[in-house]
Structure formats: C-alpha cells, structure tokens
Design a protein around this motif. Sequence first.
Motif, PDB file in Angstrom:
ATOM      1  N   ARG A   1      38.366  64.366  89.444  1.00  0.00           N
ATOM      2  CA  ARG A   1      39.129  65.318  88.607  1.00  0.00           C
ATOM      3  C   ARG A   1      38.274  66.723  88.482  1.00  0.00           C
ATOM      4  NH1 ARG A   1      39.700  60.359  85.440  1.00  0.00           N
ATOM      5  NH2 ARG A   1      41.725  59.796  85.684  1.00  0.00           N
ATOM      6  N   ARG A   2      38.347  67.705  88.869  1.00  0.00           N
ATOM      7  CA  ARG A   2      37.598  68.682  88.635  1.00  0.00           C
ATOM      8  C   ARG A   2      38.214  69.843  88.104  1.00  0.00           C
ATOM      9  NH1 ARG A   2      34.842  70.335  94.618  1.00  0.00           N
ATOM     10  NH2 ARG A   2      37.119  70.818  94.804  1.00  0.00           N
ATOM     11  N   VAL A   3      37.684  70.625  87.224  1.00  0.00           N
ATOM     12  CA  VAL A   3      38.144  71.987  86.541  1.00  0.00           C
ATOM     13  C   VAL A   3      37.179  73.059  86.622  1.00  0.00           C
ATOM     14  CG1 VAL A   3      38.938  72.271  83.993  1.00  0.00           C
ATOM     15  CG2 VAL A   3      39.323  70.049  84.988  1.00  0.00           C
ATOM     16  N   GLY A   4      37.829  74.222  86.653  1.00  0.00           N
ATOM     17  CA  GLY A   4      37.103  75.375  86.543  1.00  0.00           C
ATOM     18  C   GLY A   4      37.843  76.306  85.594  1.00  0.00           C
ATOM     19  N   LEU A   5      37.024  77.144  84.816  1.00  0.00           N
ATOM     20  CA  LEU A   5      37.359  77.961  83.889  1.00  0.00           C
ATOM     21  C   LEU A   5      37.183  79.596  84.484  1.00  0.00           C
ATOM     22  CD1 LEU A   5      36.061  76.463  80.593  1.00  0.00           C
ATOM     23  CD2 LEU A   5      38.050  76.187  81.467  1.00  0.00           C
ATOM     24  N   VAL A   6      38.163  80.415  83.971  1.00  0.00           N
ATOM     25  CA  VAL A   6      37.960  81.786  84.313  1.00  0.00           C
ATOM     26  C   VAL A   6      38.499  82.388  83.103  1.00  0.00           C
ATOM     27  CG1 VAL A   6      38.825  83.875  85.677  1.00  0.00           C
ATOM     28  CG2 VAL A   6      38.802  81.550  86.608  1.00  0.00           C
ATOM     29  N   VAL A   7      37.483  83.021  82.400  1.00  0.00           N
ATOM     30  CA  VAL A   7      37.471  83.926  81.208  1.00  0.00           C
ATOM     31  C   VAL A   7      37.135  85.280  81.590  1.00  0.00           C
ATOM     32  CG1 VAL A   7      37.236  84.008  78.936  1.00  0.00           C
ATOM     33  CG2 VAL A   7      37.272  81.585  79.863  1.00  0.00           C
TER      34      VAL A   7
ATOM     35  N   GLU B   1      34.618  79.117  96.567  1.00  0.00           N
ATOM     36  CA  GLU B   1      35.413  78.865  97.618  1.00  0.00           C
ATOM     37  C   GLU B   1      36.684  77.658  96.871  1.00  0.00           C
ATOM     38  OE1 GLU B   1      32.219  78.055  98.538  1.00  0.00           O
ATOM     39  OE2 GLU B   1      31.888  80.092  99.375  1.00  0.00           O
ATOM     40  N   ASP B   2      35.849  76.762  96.243  1.00  0.00           N
ATOM     41  CA  ASP B   2      37.174  75.763  95.322  1.00  0.00           C
ATOM     42  C   ASP B   2      38.131  76.350  94.607  1.00  0.00           C
ATOM     43  OD1 ASP B   2      35.588  73.771  96.715  1.00  0.00           O
ATOM     44  OD2 ASP B   2      34.223  73.397  95.189  1.00  0.00           O
ATOM     45  N   PHE B   3      37.463  77.518  93.784  1.00  0.00           N
ATOM     46  CA  PHE B   3      38.262  78.174  92.873  1.00  0.00           C
ATOM     47  C   PHE B   3      39.393  78.865  93.716  1.00  0.00           C
ATOM     48  CE2 PHE B   3      35.097  77.795  89.853  1.00  0.00           C
ATOM     49  CZ  PHE B   3      35.590  77.828  88.688  1.00  0.00           C
ATOM     50  N   ALA B   4      39.146  79.594  94.875  1.00  0.00           N
ATOM     51  CA  ALA B   4      39.983  80.254  95.621  1.00  0.00           C
ATOM     52  C   ALA B   4      41.058  79.309  96.251  1.00  0.00           C
ATOM     53  CB  ALA B   4      39.100  81.089  96.684  1.00  0.00           C
ATOM     54  N   GLN B   5      40.535  78.503  96.907  1.00  0.00           N
ATOM     55  CA  GLN B   5      41.450  77.535  97.469  1.00  0.00           C
ATOM     56  C   GLN B   5      42.590  76.979  96.376  1.00  0.00           C
ATOM     57  OE1 GLN B   5      39.650  74.518  99.765  1.00  0.00           O
ATOM     58  NE2 GLN B   5      39.215  75.625 101.257  1.00  0.00           N
ATOM     59  N   THR B   6      42.065  76.456  95.202  1.00  0.00           N
ATOM     60  CA  THR B   6      42.828  75.997  94.265  1.00  0.00           C
ATOM     61  C   THR B   6      43.695  76.990  93.790  1.00  0.00           C
ATOM     62  OG1 THR B   6      41.312  74.510  93.380  1.00  0.00           O
ATOM     63  CG2 THR B   6      43.018  75.062  91.842  1.00  0.00           C
ATOM     64  N   ILE B   7      43.545  78.369  93.588  1.00  0.00           N
ATOM     65  CA  ILE B   7      44.493  79.457  93.319  1.00  0.00           C
ATOM     66  C   ILE B   7      45.465  79.514  94.313  1.00  0.00           C
ATOM     67  CG2 ILE B   7      44.286  81.857  92.605  1.00  0.00           C
ATOM     68  CD1 ILE B   7      41.863  81.211  90.944  1.00  0.00           C
ATOM     69  N   ARG B   8      45.016  79.534  95.383  1.00  0.00           N
ATOM     70  CA  ARG B   8      45.789  80.252  96.488  1.00  0.00           C
ATOM     71  C   ARG B   8      46.843  79.148  97.281  1.00  0.00           C
ATOM     72  NH1 ARG B   8      40.826  82.626  99.548  1.00  0.00           N
ATOM     73  NH2 ARG B   8      40.685  84.786  98.640  1.00  0.00           N
ATOM     74  N   ARG B   9      46.199  78.058  97.191  1.00  0.00           N
ATOM     75  CA  ARG B   9      47.242  76.719  97.633  1.00  0.00           C
ATOM     76  C   ARG B   9      47.715  75.941  96.596  1.00  0.00           C
ATOM     77  NH1 ARG B   9      42.791  75.256 102.311  1.00  0.00           N
ATOM     78  NH2 ARG B   9      43.112  77.153 103.429  1.00  0.00           N
TER      79      ARG B   9
ATOM     80  N   GLY C   1      41.975  63.074  91.577  1.00  0.00           N
ATOM     81  CA  GLY C   1      42.127  63.595  92.910  1.00  0.00           C
ATOM     82  C   GLY C   1      42.924  65.152  92.774  1.00  0.00           C
ATOM     83  N   THR C   2      42.570  65.554  91.518  1.00  0.00           N
ATOM     84  CA  THR C   2      43.176  67.005  91.104  1.00  0.00           C
ATOM     85  C   THR C   2      42.239  67.848  90.857  1.00  0.00           C
ATOM     86  OG1 THR C   2      45.059  65.618  90.220  1.00  0.00           O
ATOM     87  CG2 THR C   2      44.713  68.019  89.379  1.00  0.00           C
ATOM     88  N   ASP C   3      42.395  69.125  91.204  1.00  0.00           N
ATOM     89  CA  ASP C   3      41.427  70.413  91.049  1.00  0.00           C
ATOM     90  C   ASP C   3      42.408  71.264  90.001  1.00  0.00           C
ATOM     91  OD1 ASP C   3      39.491  69.320  92.624  1.00  0.00           O
ATOM     92  OD2 ASP C   3      39.459  70.844  94.166  1.00  0.00           O
ATOM     93  N   LEU C   4      41.693  71.725  89.004  1.00  0.00           N
ATOM     94  CA  LEU C   4      42.464  72.568  87.907  1.00  0.00           C
ATOM     95  C   LEU C   4      41.680  73.960  87.771  1.00  0.00           C
ATOM     96  CD1 LEU C   4      43.574  70.273  85.023  1.00  0.00           C
ATOM     97  CD2 LEU C   4      45.002  71.083  86.813  1.00  0.00           C
TER      98      LEU C   4
ATOM     99  N   HIS D   1      46.196  76.445  87.408  1.00  0.00           N
ATOM    100  CA  HIS D   1      46.437  76.606  88.705  1.00  0.00           C
ATOM    101  C   HIS D   1      46.028  74.995  89.142  1.00  0.00           C
ATOM    102  CE1 HIS D   1      46.782  80.679  89.533  1.00  0.00           C
ATOM    103  NE2 HIS D   1      45.887  80.850  88.397  1.00  0.00           N
ATOM    104  N   CYS D   2      46.829  74.298  89.830  1.00  0.00           N
ATOM    105  CA  CYS D   2      46.715  72.924  89.951  1.00  0.00           C
ATOM    106  C   CYS D   2      46.757  72.404  91.613  1.00  0.00           C
ATOM    107  CB  CYS D   2      47.739  72.249  89.637  1.00  0.00           C
ATOM    108  SG  CYS D   2      47.490  70.404  90.036  1.00  0.00           S
TER     109      CYS D   2
END
Length: 112
Positions: free
Chosen positions: A35-41, A5-13, A72-75, A25-26
């Motif tokens: 500061r949260r970071v997710g990786l998609v490979v 859900e966190d990945f989806a919200q960051t990518i969509r919004r 306060g940033t999600d990447l 995506h930020c």
Amino acid sequence: MRRSEDFAQTIRRGTRAGRDTLVVHCRRVEGSAERRVGLVVAKTVGNAVVRNRVRRRLRAVVVEQVEVVPPGTDLVLRALPPAREASYGLLRDDYVSAMSSAVRRASARTRA
C-alpha cells in the motif's frame, strides 16, 4: 511513494474522487501487496507552516486508516486550499469518503 513517475502514473492512469478539502487518486497495481501513499500539498494551500501542518494531519489520517486500503493500491492525496482551515476530523472524513469511492472505482476498472 517517493518517485515522481509513481505519482504521475497514479494520477494519469488511476481513478479520482474529490471532496471539499482534498482529492484522492487511486491506482490498483497487479501483483503487488504494498500500500503506497503520496501527498501533494501545493503552495496554493498556504505558506510553509500551513502546508506542513496540513501534511502532518494528512499523514496521521493515512496511518490511522491504513488497514482500510486494499493491498496493491497506490494512492495520491492532493490537498486543496480549504484544507488549510480544516480540522483533523474533517480531513479524516473527507479522506475516508474519497478514498473508498476511488478504491471502489479502481477495483471496478480492473475487473472490467
């Protein structure tokens, strides 16, 4: 970042900035100091060995540059197929460039 859900919200919004080897995506999260970071490979990058090498390099780049990301940033970093042949230096340069652009856009969006 671990939940889909966190990945989806960051990518969509969030805002997006792309370079040759990756897309960043930020999303700014009001009231958070994390500061949260997710990786998609994805499999399009290569086989498991290649994907894991790209993932390790991206993780190292993020750790090296963590202080540059505002609190306060999600990447979400999405590796593109050219990342399989990219050197660490090229991945770092692409990340710094894309991340700063995406953060600038996200900050402008929250102020407006």
